[in-house]
Write a protein that holds these residues in place. Structure first.
Motif, PDB file in Angstrom:
ATOM      1  N   VAL A 195       0.829  -1.211   0.000  1.00  0.00           N
ATOM      2  CA  VAL A 195       0.000   0.000   0.000  1.00  0.00           C
ATOM      3  C   VAL A 195       0.860   1.256   0.000  1.00  0.00           C
ATOM      4  N   SER A 196       0.237   2.354  -0.370  1.00  0.00           N
ATOM      5  CA  SER A 196       0.886   3.658  -0.358  1.00  0.00           C
ATOM      6  C   SER A 196       0.843   4.223   1.062  1.00  0.00           C
ATOM      7  N   PRO A 197       1.888   4.924   1.487  1.00  0.00           N
ATOM      8  CA  PRO A 197       1.928   5.454   2.856  1.00  0.00           C
ATOM      9  C   PRO A 197       1.216   6.787   3.045  1.00  0.00           C
ATOM     10  N   GLU A 198       0.515   7.270   2.044  1.00  0.00           N
ATOM     11  CA  GLU A 198      -0.035   8.618   2.074  1.00  0.00           C
ATOM     12  C   GLU A 198      -1.325   8.766   2.874  1.00  0.00           C
ATOM     13  N   SER A 199      -2.140   7.731   2.974  1.00  0.00           N
ATOM     14  CA  SER A 199      -3.447   7.890   3.616  1.00  0.00           C
ATOM     15  C   SER A 199      -3.351   7.854   5.140  1.00  0.00           C
TER      16      SER A 199
END
Length: 91
Positions: free
Chosen positions: A21-25
């Motif tokens: 997953v992307s770490p942005e959320s």
């Protein structure tokens, strides 16, 4: 057991990987913080910016500087290699 290179010579077991997953959320940031508090965080970024978060079936959270797509491609290459080996064994 197939291993995936996640940068700087660090390898993870492909069979234990649950999500990339992307770490942005905000929810992922909470997962990272919670795993850090529990001692289940593995930082494989070597001081670089985190671009992907890998979550394993043992609840370990691994940070890598590689992009999610790069890790996914390496995972798919590993899966293709398994299929090729199995086909060779059948012949």
């Amino acid at each position: 057991m197939k291993l995936i290179n996640i940068g700087f010579g660090n390898l993870i077991n492909a069979g234990r990987l649950v999500a990339i997953v992307s770490p942005e959320s905000a929810p992922i940031k909470r997962i990272i913080q919670d795993s850090k508090e529990k001692g289940m965080l593995i930082d494989a970024t070597h001081g670089r910016r985190t671009r992907a978060v890998l979550i394993t079936d043992s609840d370990h959270v691994i940070l890598t500087y590689l992009q999610s797509e790069t890790v996914a491609n390496r995972l798919n290459d590993t899966a293709d290699g398994v299929e090729d080996e199995e086909e060779e064994d059948v012949e």
